[in-house]
Design an enzyme around this catalytic site. Structure first.
Site, short mmCIF file in Angstrom:
data_model
loop_
_atom_site.label_atom_id
_atom_site.label_comp_id
_atom_site.label_asym_id
_atom_site.label_seq_id
_atom_site.Cartn_x
_atom_site.Cartn_y
_atom_site.Cartn_z
CG ASN A 193 4.68 65.21 31.76
OD1 ASN A 193 4.05 65.43 30.74
ND2 ASN A 193 4.34 64.23 32.60
CG ASP A 289 5.00 51.10 34.96
OD1 ASP A 289 4.13 51.04 34.07
OD2 ASP A 289 6.21 51.27 34.72
CB ILE A 290 -0.74 52.82 34.19
CG1 ILE A 290 -0.96 53.85 35.29
CG2 ILE A 290 -2.05 52.40 33.56
CD1 ILE A 290 -1.41 55.21 34.82
CG PHE A 306 4.00 56.02 23.21
CD1 PHE A 306 2.84 55.30 22.97
CD2 PHE A 306 4.40 56.96 22.27
CE1 PHE A 306 2.10 55.50 21.82
CE2 PHE A 306 3.67 57.17 21.11
CZ PHE A 306 2.52 56.45 20.88
CE LYS A 324 7.72 50.60 31.95
NZ LYS A 324 6.95 51.83 32.19
O1 PMT Z 1 1.30 64.51 24.56
P1 PMT Z 1 2.17 65.04 23.44
O2 PMT Z 1 2.59 66.48 23.69
O3 PMT Z 1 1.55 64.84 22.09
O4 PMT Z 1 3.55 64.23 23.46
C1 PMT Z 1 3.54 62.88 23.12
C2 PMT Z 1 4.41 62.05 24.07
C3 PMT Z 1 5.86 62.44 23.88
C4 PMT Z 1 3.98 62.29 25.53
C5 PMT Z 1 4.15 60.54 23.70
O5 PMT Z 1 4.51 60.33 22.36
C6 PMT Z 1 4.95 59.62 24.63
O6 PMT Z 1 6.11 59.32 24.42
N1 PMT Z 1 4.26 59.14 25.71
C7 PMT Z 1 4.92 58.35 26.78
C8 PMT Z 1 5.58 59.27 27.77
C9 PMT Z 1 6.25 58.53 28.90
O7 PMT Z 1 5.82 58.65 30.01
O8 PMT Z 1 7.25 57.74 28.52
P2 PMT Z 1 8.13 56.88 29.59
O9 PMT Z 1 9.25 56.36 28.77
O10 PMT Z 1 8.47 57.69 30.79
O11 PMT Z 1 7.16 55.73 30.02
C10 PMT Z 1 7.14 54.46 29.36
C11 PMT Z 1 5.72 53.96 29.26
O12 PMT Z 1 5.23 53.65 30.56
C12 PMT Z 1 4.72 54.91 28.63
O13 PMT Z 1 3.85 54.17 27.79
C13 PMT Z 1 3.96 55.46 29.83
O14 PMT Z 1 2.59 55.79 29.48
C14 PMT Z 1 4.00 54.30 30.79
N2 PMT Z 1 4.00 54.67 32.21
C15 PMT Z 1 4.99 55.42 32.75
C16 PMT Z 1 4.98 55.72 34.09
C17 PMT Z 1 3.92 55.25 34.89
N3 PMT Z 1 3.87 55.53 36.18
N4 PMT Z 1 2.95 54.51 34.34
C18 PMT Z 1 2.96 54.22 33.02
O15 PMT Z 1 2.04 53.56 32.52
#
Ligand code: PMT
Length: 397
Positions: A193, A289-290, A306, A324
């Protein structure tokens, strides 16, 4: 904090006023170097008046850090040689404070074996080399040699000098994930991504600046490692999962800023896939999902997620906060022109009892505010544990 800032004769010197403003932005803004620093500018070892006010030896002792930005190939060579033909190199010889250089030069000069040998010697001597960045250069060419942005330099300076016993997170362990993951399809292709890692790296620097021991678990990015932070490099969601669980065991705070893949190819093909079919179907399997797995630990750290959303940002983020079982979530809008791969960001932080919005600012600024808010909620959640002490970044005058 006392900073001796050395500005050497590279084209990136035009960024110096912005860098000074970033270093002092807690207190003043201004338009010229003299005005923004509020300190005398010195350029001559033999200036009798200035030496009478504060000699070069006093200046070397006064500094909590000596920062040279931009640092030319010439000044790097001078410091390596141990000569002291000018005020700046004399201070470098005479100081016991940490020294940080932000090199800026043409990419061929940077990759020249002489400059690289000098870099290696400086690093061996414990001098911090910040960057340089990669990109288009003043000479019109592309490559490594751009001075890092003032934001990034300022964040590193704060993290190098932050552990002086005054940080909000002194004695705390913080684990941060950053960047994208890469999920292999075959030996040459992968799914990924648009995350650049900038947000997560800024958070790691901000936590280190508050005195925390920081482990940054990073997907593949093109960023310089933040000073004072232990970086663990990974590629896939699976690797990030393992590295995170190895690190969070005794952590106080976990911040999940990485854009981790939700799905990976169900099977990784061993040899490069040949193009035969008109339409090809790729079977995907869920990645672990970490964030949810850390929040579910019996002794879970204070867990900050985030939420990267393109629509219904707050609603979806609140859903993730509950589902979560997180302590806090940082909701940010992402798309082609916001969130990902930019130097700025805007966010709304949600927790069980409230929310707080942050308008667009640099990721460095936003990260500092997010870490302050996180520290406040962390201490509140832990009741009577050590009270945080404020970090005041100020000139002694
Ligand atoms: O890296 P940059 O270019 O500076 O951009 C910043 C950002 C937009 C990436 C950052 O601010 C951000 O939003 N990071 C989270 C991105 C994300 O995966 O969001 P999500 O809504 O899909 O996931 C929710 C949360 O679950 C996140 O904290 C993610 O780290 C976590 N996750 C998701 C999937 C997974 N398999 N394991 C996880 O831990």
């Amino acid at each position: 904090m006392n900073i001796v800032l050395g500005i050497t004769g590279g084209i990136a010197a035009y960024k110096a006023p912005d860098l000074v403003r970033r270093l002092r932005e807690e207190f003043v803004t201004g338009t010229s170097l003299q005005a923004v620093s509020g300190r005398p500018i010195r350029s001559n070892l033999w200036d009798k008046e200035a030496e009478a006010a504060m000699s070069h030896i006093e200046l070397a002792r006064w500094a909590d850090i000596v920062l040279i930005a931009p640092a030319t190939a010439e000044v790097m060579a001078r410091i390596v040689s141990g000569g002291a033909p000018d005020l700046l190199t004399t201070i470098c010889l005479a100081t016991e404070a940490p020294i940080a250089l932000a090199p800026a030069m043409n990419h061929v000069m940077w990759s020249n074996p002489a400059t690289q040998a000098n870099r290696a010697v400086l690093e061996e001597r414990g001098i911090h080399i910040l960057g340089p960045g990669i990109g288009s250069q003043a000479c019109g060419e592309e490559g490594a040699g751009r001075m890092l942005e003032p934001d990034a330099i300022a964040a590193t300076v704060f993290s190098l000098t932050g552990g002086k016993g005054e940080g909000l997170l002194e004695g705390r362990k913080v684990v941060v994930t950053a960047g994208p993951t890469r999920e292999a399809i075959d030996p040459v292709r992968y799914i990924t991504n648009r995350s650049s890692g900038k947000m997560g790296y800024a958070l790691a620097s901000a936590a280190a600046a508050q005195g925390a021991q920081v482990i940054l678990i990073s997907g593949p990015v093109n960023l310089a490692e933040p000073a004072g932070v232990e970086v663990v490099k990974v590629e896939s969601a699976e690797e990030m999962f393992t590295a995170t669980h190895d690190a969070v065991d005794d952590a106080d705070i976990f911040v999940a800023a990485a854009a981790v893949a939700d799905y990976r190819p169900a099977e990784v093909v061993e040899q490069k896939i040949k193009k035969c079919e008109e339409v090809m179907t790729l079977q995907l399997a869920r990645c672990p999902d970490i964030l949810a797995s850390v929040a579910a630990l019996e002794r879970a750290p204070f867990t900050v997620g985030f939420a990267a959303e393109t629509e219904n940002v707050i609603d979806y983020a609140r859903g993730k906060l509950m589902k979560k079982k997180l302590d806090m979530i940082v909701a940010n809008r992402v798309g082609r022109d916001c969130g990902f791969d930019r130097d700025d960001n805007a966010a709304t932080v949600l927790w069980a009892g409230g929310e707080q919005s942050y308008p667009t600012s640099s990721k460095t600024d936003l990260a500092r505010q997010l870490i302050e808010l996180t520290a406040k909620h962390f201490y509140a959640s832990r009741g009577s544990e050590t009270q945080p002490r404020l970090t005041i970044i100020a000139n002694k005058d």
